[in-house]
Design a protein around this motif. Structure first.
Motif, PDB file in Angstrom:
ATOM      1  N   ARG A   1       0.851  -1.193   0.000  1.00  0.00           N
ATOM      2  CA  ARG A   1       0.000   0.000   0.000  1.00  0.00           C
ATOM      3  C   ARG A   1       0.888   1.245   0.000  1.00  0.00           C
ATOM      4  NH1 ARG A   1      -5.362  -0.226  -1.200  1.00  0.00           N
ATOM      5  NH2 ARG A   1      -5.500  -2.451  -1.532  1.00  0.00           N
ATOM      6  N   ASN A   2       0.617   2.166  -0.892  1.00  0.00           N
ATOM      7  CA  ASN A   2       1.496   3.321  -1.056  1.00  0.00           C
ATOM      8  C   ASN A   2       0.673   4.558  -1.381  1.00  0.00           C
ATOM      9  OD1 ASN A   2       3.592   5.096  -1.617  1.00  0.00           O
ATOM     10  ND2 ASN A   2       4.741   3.619  -2.844  1.00  0.00           N
ATOM     11  N   ARG A   3       0.956   5.638  -0.726  1.00  0.00           N
ATOM     12  CA  ARG A   3       0.385   6.928  -1.097  1.00  0.00           C
ATOM     13  C   ARG A   3       1.368   8.020  -0.676  1.00  0.00           C
ATOM     14  NH1 ARG A   3      -4.817   8.085   2.878  1.00  0.00           N
ATOM     15  NH2 ARG A   3      -3.678   8.324   4.841  1.00  0.00           N
ATOM     16  N   ASP A   4       1.098   9.243  -1.103  1.00  0.00           N
ATOM     17  CA  ASP A   4       1.974  10.391  -0.807  1.00  0.00           C
ATOM     18  C   ASP A   4       3.379  10.191  -1.352  1.00  0.00           C
ATOM     19  OD1 ASP A   4      -0.172  11.470   0.634  1.00  0.00           O
ATOM     20  OD2 ASP A   4       0.484  10.533   2.498  1.00  0.00           O
ATOM     21  N   SER A   5       3.488   9.522  -2.505  1.00  0.00           N
ATOM     22  CA  SER A   5       4.816   9.210  -3.021  1.00  0.00           C
ATOM     23  C   SER A   5       5.547  10.448  -3.535  1.00  0.00           C
ATOM     24  CB  SER A   5       4.724   8.152  -4.122  1.00  0.00           C
ATOM     25  OG  SER A   5       3.806   8.515  -5.126  1.00  0.00           O
ATOM     26  N   GLN A   6       4.826  11.462  -4.006  1.00  0.00           N
ATOM     27  CA  GLN A   6       5.529  12.675  -4.429  1.00  0.00           C
ATOM     28  C   GLN A   6       6.100  13.413  -3.216  1.00  0.00           C
ATOM     29  OE1 GLN A   6       3.571  16.359  -5.739  1.00  0.00           O
ATOM     30  NE2 GLN A   6       4.637  16.155  -7.711  1.00  0.00           N
ATOM     31  N   ALA A   7       5.328  13.489  -2.139  1.00  0.00           N
ATOM     32  CA  ALA A   7       5.831  14.126  -0.914  1.00  0.00           C
ATOM     33  C   ALA A   7       7.064  13.392  -0.404  1.00  0.00           C
ATOM     34  CB  ALA A   7       4.733  14.141   0.150  1.00  0.00           C
ATOM     35  N   ARG A   8       7.066  12.079  -0.550  1.00  0.00           N
ATOM     36  CA  ARG A   8       8.224  11.278  -0.137  1.00  0.00           C
ATOM     37  C   ARG A   8       9.446  11.650  -0.975  1.00  0.00           C
ATOM     38  NH1 ARG A   8       5.862   6.634  -0.669  1.00  0.00           N
ATOM     39  NH2 ARG A   8       5.065   6.748   1.448  1.00  0.00           N
ATOM     40  N   ALA A   9       9.217  11.890  -2.265  1.00  0.00           N
ATOM     41  CA  ALA A   9      10.319  12.287  -3.148  1.00  0.00           C
ATOM     42  C   ALA A   9      10.906  13.622  -2.726  1.00  0.00           C
ATOM     43  CB  ALA A   9       9.826  12.352  -4.587  1.00  0.00           C
ATOM     44  N   PHE A  10      10.054  14.552  -2.320  1.00  0.00           N
ATOM     45  CA  PHE A  10      10.560  15.856  -1.867  1.00  0.00           C
ATOM     46  C   PHE A  10      11.351  15.708  -0.565  1.00  0.00           C
ATOM     47  CE2 PHE A  10       6.815  17.781  -4.289  1.00  0.00           C
ATOM     48  CZ  PHE A  10       7.611  18.166  -5.357  1.00  0.00           C
ATOM     49  N   ARG A  11      10.910  14.813   0.319  1.00  0.00           N
ATOM     50  CA  ARG A  11      11.680  14.553   1.543  1.00  0.00           C
ATOM     51  C   ARG A  11      13.042  13.983   1.194  1.00  0.00           C
ATOM     52  NH1 ARG A  11       7.127  11.844   3.599  1.00  0.00           N
ATOM     53  NH2 ARG A  11       8.315   9.916   3.921  1.00  0.00           N
ATOM     54  N   LEU A  12      13.069  13.104   0.215  1.00  0.00           N
ATOM     55  CA  LEU A  12      14.330  12.524  -0.231  1.00  0.00           C
ATOM     56  C   LEU A  12      15.265  13.614  -0.742  1.00  0.00           C
ATOM     57  CD1 LEU A  12      16.113  10.070  -1.055  1.00  0.00           C
ATOM     58  CD2 LEU A  12      14.919  10.111  -3.246  1.00  0.00           C
ATOM     59  N   GLY A  13      14.735  14.509  -1.578  1.00  0.00           N
ATOM     60  CA  GLY A  13      15.551  15.601  -2.099  1.00  0.00           C
ATOM     61  C   GLY A  13      16.155  16.436  -0.985  1.00  0.00           C
ATOM     62  N   LYS A  14      15.351  16.720   0.032  1.00  0.00           N
ATOM     63  CA  LYS A  14      15.836  17.543   1.147  1.00  0.00           C
ATOM     64  C   LYS A  14      16.965  16.849   1.891  1.00  0.00           C
ATOM     65  CE  LYS A  14      14.124  20.252   5.068  1.00  0.00           C
ATOM     66  NZ  LYS A  14      12.908  20.661   5.843  1.00  0.00           N
ATOM     67  N   VAL A  15      16.813  15.547   2.139  1.00  0.00           N
ATOM     68  CA  VAL A  15      17.853  14.783   2.834  1.00  0.00           C
ATOM     69  C   VAL A  15      19.149  14.776   2.028  1.00  0.00           C
ATOM     70  CG1 VAL A  15      18.530  12.438   3.496  1.00  0.00           C
ATOM     71  CG2 VAL A  15      16.298  13.323   4.170  1.00  0.00           C
ATOM     72  N   LEU A  16      19.025  14.738   0.690  1.00  0.00           N
ATOM     73  CA  LEU A  16      20.207  14.661  -0.171  1.00  0.00           C
ATOM     74  C   LEU A  16      20.772  16.036  -0.529  1.00  0.00           C
ATOM     75  CD1 LEU A  16      19.135  11.760  -2.567  1.00  0.00           C
ATOM     76  CD2 LEU A  16      20.731  11.650  -0.647  1.00  0.00           C
ATOM     77  N   GLY A  17      20.069  17.115  -0.113  1.00  0.00           N
ATOM     78  CA  GLY A  17      20.637  18.444  -0.323  1.00  0.00           C
ATOM     79  C   GLY A  17      19.868  19.369  -1.237  1.00  0.00           C
ATOM     80  N   LYS A  18      18.625  19.025  -1.613  1.00  0.00           N
ATOM     81  CA  LYS A  18      17.828  19.878  -2.491  1.00  0.00           C
ATOM     82  C   LYS A  18      16.450  20.061  -1.890  1.00  0.00           C
ATOM     83  CE  LYS A  18      17.000  22.093  -6.419  1.00  0.00           C
ATOM     84  NZ  LYS A  18      17.740  23.312  -6.820  1.00  0.00           N
ATOM     85  N   ASP A  19      16.216  21.223  -1.285  1.00  0.00           N
ATOM     86  CA  ASP A  19      14.928  21.521  -0.658  1.00  0.00           C
ATOM     87  C   ASP A  19      14.076  22.294  -1.660  1.00  0.00           C
ATOM     88  OD1 ASP A  19      12.820  21.943   0.999  1.00  0.00           O
ATOM     89  OD2 ASP A  19      13.901  23.095   2.508  1.00  0.00           O
ATOM     90  N   THR A  20      13.162  21.609  -2.318  1.00  0.00           N
ATOM     91  CA  THR A  20      12.324  22.223  -3.343  1.00  0.00           C
ATOM     92  C   THR A  20      10.977  21.537  -3.379  1.00  0.00           C
ATOM     93  OG1 THR A  20      12.122  22.698  -5.723  1.00  0.00           O
ATOM     94  CG2 THR A  20      13.218  20.646  -5.123  1.00  0.00           C
ATOM     95  N   ASP A  21       9.981  22.254  -3.888  1.00  0.00           N
ATOM     96  CA  ASP A  21       8.679  21.633  -4.118  1.00  0.00           C
ATOM     97  C   ASP A  21       8.348  21.609  -5.609  1.00  0.00           C
ATOM     98  OD1 ASP A  21       8.186  24.287  -4.613  1.00  0.00           O
ATOM     99  OD2 ASP A  21       6.623  24.512  -3.089  1.00  0.00           O
ATOM    100  N   ASN A  22       9.367  21.810  -6.429  1.00  0.00           N
ATOM    101  CA  ASN A  22       9.205  21.763  -7.885  1.00  0.00           C
ATOM    102  C   ASN A  22       9.723  20.415  -8.395  1.00  0.00           C
ATOM    103  OD1 ASN A  22       9.868  21.963 -10.736  1.00  0.00           O
ATOM    104  ND2 ASN A  22       9.448  24.148 -10.552  1.00  0.00           N
ATOM    105  N   PRO A  23       8.840  19.544  -8.918  1.00  0.00           N
ATOM    106  CA  PRO A  23       9.289  18.203  -9.310  1.00  0.00           C
ATOM    107  C   PRO A  23      10.292  18.199 -10.465  1.00  0.00           C
ATOM    108  CG  PRO A  23       7.024  18.588 -10.017  1.00  0.00           C
ATOM    109  CD  PRO A  23       7.392  19.732  -9.118  1.00  0.00           C
ATOM    110  N   VAL A  24      10.212  19.183 -11.359  1.00  0.00           N
ATOM    111  CA  VAL A  24      11.159  19.233 -12.474  1.00  0.00           C
ATOM    112  C   VAL A  24      12.554  19.583 -11.966  1.00  0.00           C
ATOM    113  CG1 VAL A  24      11.724  20.350 -14.665  1.00  0.00           C
ATOM    114  CG2 VAL A  24       9.342  19.813 -14.121  1.00  0.00           C
ATOM    115  N   ASP A  25      12.611  20.547 -11.043  1.00  0.00           N
ATOM    116  CA  ASP A  25      13.903  20.895 -10.444  1.00  0.00           C
ATOM    117  C   ASP A  25      14.462  19.717  -9.647  1.00  0.00           C
ATOM    118  OD1 ASP A  25      13.725  23.409 -11.517  1.00  0.00           O
ATOM    119  OD2 ASP A  25      13.097  24.393  -9.647  1.00  0.00           O
TER     120      ASP A  25
END
Length: 567
Positions: free
Chosen positions: A249-273
Motif C-alpha cells: 500500500r502506497n500513497r503520498d509518493s511525491q511528498a516522499r520524493a521531496f523529503r528525499l531531495g531535502k535529505v540529499l541536499g535539495k529543498d524544493t517543491d518543484n518536481p522538475v527541479d
C-alpha cells in the motif's frame, strides 16, 4: 572440443560429430543468435551430472543512466560480433538488507540470465522466469543465490533477472517524465525480451510461467493486472506475497520524493527541479533511502517498504504500468485470467524476530499501530483504530503483553498481518474467475532452513519467510547440505516437481507420482496443499486467524473480503 572428440575426428566426419555433440548439448562454447546479435554462453554440469547451457549478463534494455535515470527502460540496442554472455552483469546499486552495507553495483544493471538443457527450438521447453525478492531494496538474479540445479533437473528453462531497486526503480514525481513504476517496467522489458528470443534457447514462447517471492510475488500479481504485461506470460507463481499485501500500500509518493531531495541536499517543491537534481546524485547515495526518510507513521505501521509500485496518474501520452486499484481489479476480475499457484510459509514472521523484540514495548502501549494501512487509508476514526488495535492485541496475547513471553504469538500475529490474510483473500477473490488457482502452506523444518539458524531460533517450529528459496534454487550455502541429506534432497525434488509440473501443464499434480492430488482452491472448499512430510490436502488454511482479520476488515467497512458463506 574435448580430447575424445579430437581423437574421434581423426577417424570420422568431424562436421557430423559436431552436429551430434550439439544435439547432445555438449558444445563447449554455444553460440545463439537473438534479435540483437550473437551470444556466446558456456556449458556446465548440474549437481546430478547432466549438461546444461548458461547465458549470463544478457542486456534486455538500454542502460538507464544519465537522462534515462528513473524513466521507463528503452529497448536494447543491437551489437556487432559475438557478445560474451559467460558472466553475470552488474547488480543494481542497493543496501544489503541483512548486513546493512551499501553494495555499489552499477546503474547499468538491466541484465538477465538464461539456463537451458537444450538449444533446439523444436524442443519447446517450458520457461520459468523468476523475479527475485528483497523488499524491492536489494538482491539480484545472479546464481550466487538463484542457481538452476534444482529446477533444471525437470527439463525446464530458467530465466533470472535484475531490475532497478528502491529509489532508482520506484521514485514517483507525478510528472510524465517520472510517473513511477520504472522497476516494474524493467520487468516488462525483460518479459518482452524473453517472449521474442526464448525459442532460440529451446524454449516455448507460448508457455512462460512468471515466478516471484515476497515483494516480487506482489509484483507478479501486479503484472496480472497491468495491461502493459498482458500476453507476456501464461501462468503465475506467487510465493509469500500478492499485490494486496499491506506492505504494498502506497500513497503520498511525491511528498516522499521531496523529503528525499531535502535529505540529499535539495529543498524544493518543484518536481522538475528535483528531477534534475536527483539525476546528478551518485547512484549509491540512494541506497537505503527508505530508512533515512521514513516518517514516524511509516516507521511504525506496516512493513519497511516505501518505494513500491503505485497506481499511476493518467498523463495521456505515457503508458502506465498500473492505472487501477489492485483490490478492485482482482475483485472485479479485471486481470489476466491465467492459472495461478500461490501460498505462504507456515511462520513467515520469524524473519522479523529482531523487530518484534525491538518494538514490543511500543506496540503494547500503542496497539493501534497494528492496524493495517488499508484500514487506516479508509478514513477510520482514531477511536475506531484504537478499538481495532486492542482487538488485535487481545486476540493474540489475551491479557498479556508483547514481550519475550509471547514471542511466538507475536510471530503468528505478524505472519497473519503481512502474509496469511492477504494471500488467502487474494486466493478467494481470484478463485471467482474461470481459471484454477492452487493454494499451499509450506511447512518443512530441516538444516536447509538457514534463516532460522542465522537468527538463532531453530527451536521455533515453522518455515521462516524466504526459506522456501533454499529448496528451489541451488547456491553455495545449500549445496553441501543438499548432497549430504537424503530427506532434504527428497523435499527439494518434491517442491521443484510441483512447481515445474505447474509450469508444464498448469496442474502441479497431473499424475499420482507424488502420492497426492492437489485440487484447485474453490470458494466453497477453500482447498490448499500442506507441503511437508507427508503432502496432504486441507480446507480453509489457518481459518480461525484468517476469519479474525476478515471480520476486522468487514467492521472497517472495506468491501472485497472473504465470504463466510460456502460460495
Amino acid at each position: 572440443m574435448s580430447l575424445l572428440a579430437k581423437h574421434l575426428c581423426k577417424h570420422n566426419n568431424c562436421s557430423s560429430l559436431v552436429n551430434i555433440l550439439k544435439k547432445r548439448n555438449l558444445t563447449t562454447n554455444p553460440i545463439v543468435a537473438v534479435e540483437q546479435g550473437k551470444l556466446k554462453g558456456a556449458a556446465s554440469k548440474l549437481l546430478d551430472g547432466s549438461e546444461y547451457y548458461s547465458f549470463k549478463g544478457i542486456p534486455y534494455a538500454q542502460p538507464p543512466i544519465r537522462d534515462l535515470r528513473f524513466k521507463a527502460p528503452l529497448p536494447p540496442k543491437s551489437w556487432d560480433g559475438v557478445y560474451e554472455a559467460t558472466k553475470h552483469g552488474p547488480v543494481c546499486p542497493q543496501l544489503n538488507t541483512i548486513t546493512a552495507k551499501v553494495i555499489e553495483g552499477n546503474e547499468d544493471c538491466l541484465y538477465l540470465n538464461v539456463y537451458t538443457k537444450s538449444l533446439a527450438p523444436s524442443d519447446k521447453l517450458p520457461v520459468m522466469v523468476f523475479i527475485h525478492g528483497g523488499a524491492l531494496m536489494s538482491g539480484s538474479g545472479n546464481s550466487d543465490a538463484y542457481g538452476p540445479d534444482f529446477l533444471l533437473q525437470h527439463d525446464v528453462i530458467l530465466v533470472t533477472l535484475n531490475y532497478r531497486l528502491e529509489v532508482l526503480g520506484f521514485l514517483n514525481l507525478d510528472i510524465p517524465e517520472v510517473p513511477g513504476n520504472a522497476g516494474m517496467k524493467d520487468q516488462v522489458a525483460a518479459l518482452k525480451w524473453v517472449k521474442s528470443n526464448i525459442a532460440k534457447f529451446g524454449g516455448d514462447p507460448d508457455n512462460i510461467t512468471l515466478i516471484g517471492e515476497s515483494a516480487s510475488a506482489a509484483g507478479v500479481t501486479s503484472h496480472m493486472i497491468s495491461s502493459m504485461s498482458k500476453g507476456l506470460f501464461n501462468k503465475a507463481i506467487a510465493q509469500s506475497g500478492t499485490v494486496m499485501d499491506d506492505w504494498m500500500r502506497n500513497r503520498d509518493s511525491q511528498a516522499r520524493a521531496f523529503r528525499l531531495g531535502k535529505v540529499l541536499g535539495k529543498d524544493t517543491d518543484n518536481p522538475v527541479d528535483l528531477l534534475k537534481f536527483l539525476q546528478s546524485v551518485p547512484a549509491t547515495n540512494f541506497a537505503g533511502s527508505t530508512l533515512k526518510i521514513r516518517t514516524f507513521e511509516e516507521s511504525n505501521r506496516g512493513g519497511p517498504i516505501l518505494f513500491t509500485p503505485i497506481v499511476e496518474k493518467d498523463f495521456g501520452n505515457v503508458e502506465p504500468f498500473l492505472n487501477v486499484d489492485p483490490v478492485n481489479a482482482i475483485a472485479s476480475g479485471n486481470v489476466s485470467k491465467i492459472p495461478v499457484l500461490t501460498g505462504y510459509n507456515s511462520l513467515e514472521a520469524i524473519m522479523m524476530i529482531g523487530t518484534i523484540r525491538k518494538k514490543a514495548e511500543f506496540r503494547s502501549k500503542n496497539p493501534d499501530y497494528l492496524v493495517p494501512k488499508e484500514i487506516v487509508f479508509n478514513n477510520v476514526s482514531a477511536e475506531k483504530l484504537k478499538e481495532f488495535g486492542n482487538r488485535i492485541k487481545k486476540f493474540y496475547v489475551g491479557d498479556g503483553e508483547f514481550n519475550d513471553d509471547t514471542i511466538e504469538a507475536q510471530i503468528h500475529m505478524l505472519s497473519d498481518y503481512h502474509y496469511t490474510y492477504s494471500i488467502n483473500r487474494f486466493t478467494y477473490l481470484y478463485s471467482k474467475t474461470d481459471q484454477p488457482i492452487y493454494n499451499y502452506v509450506l511447512d518443512y523444518n530441516s538444516d536447509m532452513n538457514l534463516f532460522k539458524k542465522m537468527l538463532k531460533v531453530k527451536h521455533i517450529k515453522g518455515m521462516c519467510h524466504a526459506e522456501d528459496q533454499f529448496y528451489l534454487f541451488s547456491n553455495k550455502s545449500t549445496t553441501d547440505i543438499y548432497k549430504a541429506q537424503e530427506n532434504i534432497r527428497n523435499m527439494v525434488y518434491t517442491l521443484t516437481k510441483l512447481w515445474t509440473n505447474f509450469a508444464k501443464t498448469s496442474d502441479p499434480t497431473p499424475d499420482e507420482s507424488l502420492g497426492v492430488k492437489w485440487n484447485p482452491y474453490t470458494p466453497s472448499g477453500k482447498e490448499y496443499l500442506h507441503i511437508g512430510e507427508p503432502l496432504r490436502m486441507g480446507h480453509a488454511a489457518n481459518s480461525e486467524r484468517v476469519e479474525f482479520w476478515n471480520q476486522l476488515f468487514r467492521d472497517a467497512g472495506l468491501p472485497h473480503v472473504i465470504s463466510s458463506k460456502n460460495n
